[in-house]
Design a protein around this motif. Structure first.
Motif, PDB file in Angstrom:
ATOM      1  N   PHE A 196       0.837  -1.195   0.000  1.00 15.72           N
ATOM      2  CA  PHE A 196       0.000   0.000   0.000  1.00 15.72           C
ATOM      3  C   PHE A 196       0.876   1.250   0.000  1.00 15.72           C
ATOM      4  CE2 PHE A 196      -2.318   3.403   2.136  1.00 15.72           C
ATOM      5  CZ  PHE A 196      -3.455   3.452   1.341  1.00 15.72           C
ATOM      6  N   PHE A 197       1.921   1.249   0.835  1.00 12.89           N
ATOM      7  CA  PHE A 197       2.815   2.407   0.933  1.00 12.89           C
ATOM      8  C   PHE A 197       3.509   2.660  -0.416  1.00 12.89           C
ATOM      9  CE2 PHE A 197       6.936   4.388   1.686  1.00 12.89           C
ATOM     10  CZ  PHE A 197       6.620   5.430   2.534  1.00 12.89           C
ATOM     11  N   ALA A 200       0.973   3.782  -3.121  1.00 16.17           N
ATOM     12  CA  ALA A 200       0.496   5.149  -2.874  1.00 16.17           C
ATOM     13  C   ALA A 200       1.587   6.162  -3.230  1.00 16.17           C
ATOM     14  CB  ALA A 200       0.071   5.308  -1.419  1.00 16.17           C
ATOM     15  N   MET A 201       2.839   5.840  -2.888  1.00 17.47           N
ATOM     16  CA  MET A 201       3.944   6.753  -3.220  1.00 17.47           C
ATOM     17  C   MET A 201       4.150   6.822  -4.732  1.00 17.47           C
ATOM     18  SD  MET A 201       4.801   8.075  -0.444  1.00 17.47           S
ATOM     19  CE  MET A 201       6.182   9.038  -0.957  1.00 17.47           C
ATOM     20  N   HIS A 258      12.743   4.476   2.734  1.00 12.05           N
ATOM     21  CA  HIS A 258      11.367   5.011   2.728  1.00 12.05           C
ATOM     22  C   HIS A 258      11.328   6.485   3.140  1.00 12.05           C
ATOM     23  CE1 HIS A 258      11.570   3.844   7.011  1.00 12.05           C
ATOM     24  NE2 HIS A 258      10.591   4.696   7.196  1.00 12.05           N
ATOM     25  N   LEU A 262       9.851   9.488   0.755  1.00 12.75           N
ATOM     26  CA  LEU A 262       8.872  10.492   1.195  1.00 12.75           C
ATOM     27  C   LEU A 262       9.342  11.908   0.825  1.00 12.75           C
ATOM     28  CD1 LEU A 262       7.986   9.048   4.709  1.00 12.75           C
ATOM     29  CD2 LEU A 262       6.342   9.442   2.882  1.00 12.75           C
TER      30      LEU A 262
ATOM     31  N   LEU B  46       0.703   9.624   4.977  1.00 11.37           N
ATOM     32  CA  LEU B  46       1.248   8.305   4.632  1.00 11.37           C
ATOM     33  C   LEU B  46       2.522   8.013   5.432  1.00 11.37           C
ATOM     34  CD1 LEU B  46       0.355   6.145   2.570  1.00 11.37           C
ATOM     35  CD2 LEU B  46       1.975   7.131   0.957  1.00 11.37           C
ATOM     36  N   GLY B  47       3.378   9.032   5.563  1.00 12.80           N
ATOM     37  CA  GLY B  47       4.621   8.889   6.329  1.00 12.80           C
ATOM     38  C   GLY B  47       4.337   8.613   7.797  1.00 12.80           C
ATOM     39  N   TRP B  49       1.565   7.355   9.048  1.00 17.27           N
ATOM     40  CA  TRP B  49       0.932   6.029   9.139  1.00 17.27           C
ATOM     41  C   TRP B  49       1.997   4.923   9.090  1.00 17.27           C
ATOM     42  CZ3 TRP B  49       0.885   2.324   5.111  1.00 17.27           C
ATOM     43  CH2 TRP B  49       0.098   1.202   5.370  1.00 17.27           C
ATOM     44  N   ALA B  50       2.968   5.081   8.159  1.00 14.76           N
ATOM     45  CA  ALA B  50       4.041   4.076   8.035  1.00 14.76           C
ATOM     46  C   ALA B  50       4.870   4.022   9.310  1.00 14.76           C
ATOM     47  CB  ALA B  50       4.923   4.400   6.835  1.00 14.76           C
TER      48      ALA B  50
END
Lengths: 326, 57
Positions: A196-197, A200-201, A258, A262, B46-47, B49-50
């Motif tokens: 999902f991550f 989404a990215m 990661h 971001l 998102l960051g 949440w991760a």
């Protein structure tokens, strides 16, 4: 670049040129999941040999295709074949290079280099040799992809997926028909946090590209920036992308993948979203375009790297635990 | 990879439409900021949440 020029030369109206170009995205949008499943079942190398052969032949059909609807069909085919070829290439990169930032960076560098020099030399070929030169060069380029795939070890796929060569050889026509189960299985993967991550990215990363491909040029033209300068700004984006691809590996020594992803995706969006703030200051626009190109290219390296490191492992674990290894 | 390409193509297809609608409501220049800010907020969420789920141990 060559197709719009060819359509313009054929006297095709602007709205139909837009539809014809846009058709390239329809095939991948509907069939990329099915294509990915076929690649998984038959092996990336085998599928890529077929795709590269089609890619090498179809450009040569454009100059002899007199009807717009036939060109639209060619666009649907080439769009799908190009996208699936990219799926196959990335599959091999994640399998063979196993998330090594240096090798992934080099692959991304070569991709950016192709994007930078490909349009330029096809333009030169068109100017000197006409449509056959322009389309012929694209065919020749694809023949280079075919050669690259042919020199890969023939057992490359079953080295990675653990299947025997016999298992990979088994195929039927049914495999080529899209299966709803493949789509359900693909979208089910989104329940995995890592998938999902990454997805989404990946989606957000392309948002900046979507802005650049649509309203960026319209805005700049509207405030009086010339078409040549807009072209230069987009080239700068590509040129800085070369640096971005190679700077990914050193960056990884200081930050986690990661975290970098971001920041880079945020940067790639921010540097295009601030365009109206920069007004008609060409130097600032060049700096922003370069920074965006750098962030886009570096983020691609981390995206592929994370798929190789986390996503593939999670998919395998999930298949074994929940859906059975078959 | 197939899923990633599908989602990417959806973005390429949807962004010009979404930006066009936003530009109609807020004006073209503001549409850059609105879309950019919305995307940045989504990345921050998102960051967080991760980090909260600790998915990259």
């Amino acid at each position: 670049m060559i197709v719009p020029i060819w359509l313009l030369q054929q006297g095709v109206p602007g709205w139909l040129i837009g539809i014809t170009i846009g058709c390239r995205h329809i095939g991948p949008m509907l069939l990329a999941i099915h294509g990915g499943a076929v690649i998984d079942r038959l092996g990336a190398r085998r599928v890529m040999i077929v795709l590269a052969t089609i890619s090498a032949v179809t450009p040569l059909l454009y100059p002899v295709t007199p009807f717009i609807w036939a060109i639209i069909v060619l666009q649907l085919v080439t769009g799908l074949v190009d996208s699936l070829g990219w799926v196959g290439a990335q599959t091999l990169v994640t399998r063979v290079m196993k998330g090594d930032a240096t090798y992934t960076g080099r692959m991304s560098f070569c991709t950016r280099l192709g994007l930078l020099i490909g349009p330029a030399i096809s333009g030169v070929a068109w100017d000197h040799l006409g449509p056959w030169g322009g389309f012929g060069l694209i065919g020749l380029w694809s023949a280079g992809i075919l050669y690259s795939v042919l020199i890969l070890p023939s057992d490359i796929d079953h080295q990675a997926d653990g299947k025997s060569e016999e298992q990979n050889k088994q195929w039927s026509m049914r495999m080529l028909i899209p299966q709803p189960a493949d789509y359900i299985a693909a979208f089910k993967l989104l329940v995995l946090p890592t998938i999902f991550f990454v997805m989404a990215m990946s989606l957000l990363r392309h948002l900046g590209g979507g802005i650049q491909a649509s309203f960026y040029g319209v805005h700049l033209k509207d405030i009086g920036i010339s078409a040549t300068t807009i072209g230069l700004l987009i080239s700068i984006n590509g040129a800085f992308g070369l640096v971005g691809s190679l700077s990914a590996a050193p960056l990884q020594r200081y930050f986690r993948a990661h975290t970098l992803l971001l920041f880079l995706v945020t940067g790639s969006i921010a540097f295009v979203a601030i365009t109206p703030l920069l007004g008609d200051n060409v130097t600032s626009l060049m700096l922003a375009s370069g920074a965006r190109g750098w962030a886009m290219a570096a983020s691609l390296v981390f995206l592929i790297l994370m798929i190789a490191r986390y996503a593939d492992t999670d998919i395998q674990t999930c298949r074994e635990k929940r859906w059975g290894s078959g | 990879m197939g899923l990633r390409v599908t989602l990417n193509q959806m973005t390429w297809f949807a962004v010009p439409i979404v930006m066009g609608v936003v530009a109609e409501i807020f004006g073209r220049e503001l549409s850059f900021y609105v879309v950019g800010l919305t995307a940045t907020v989504m990345i921050v969420v998102l960051g967080l949440w991760a980090s909260w789920r600790n998915i990259f141990m």
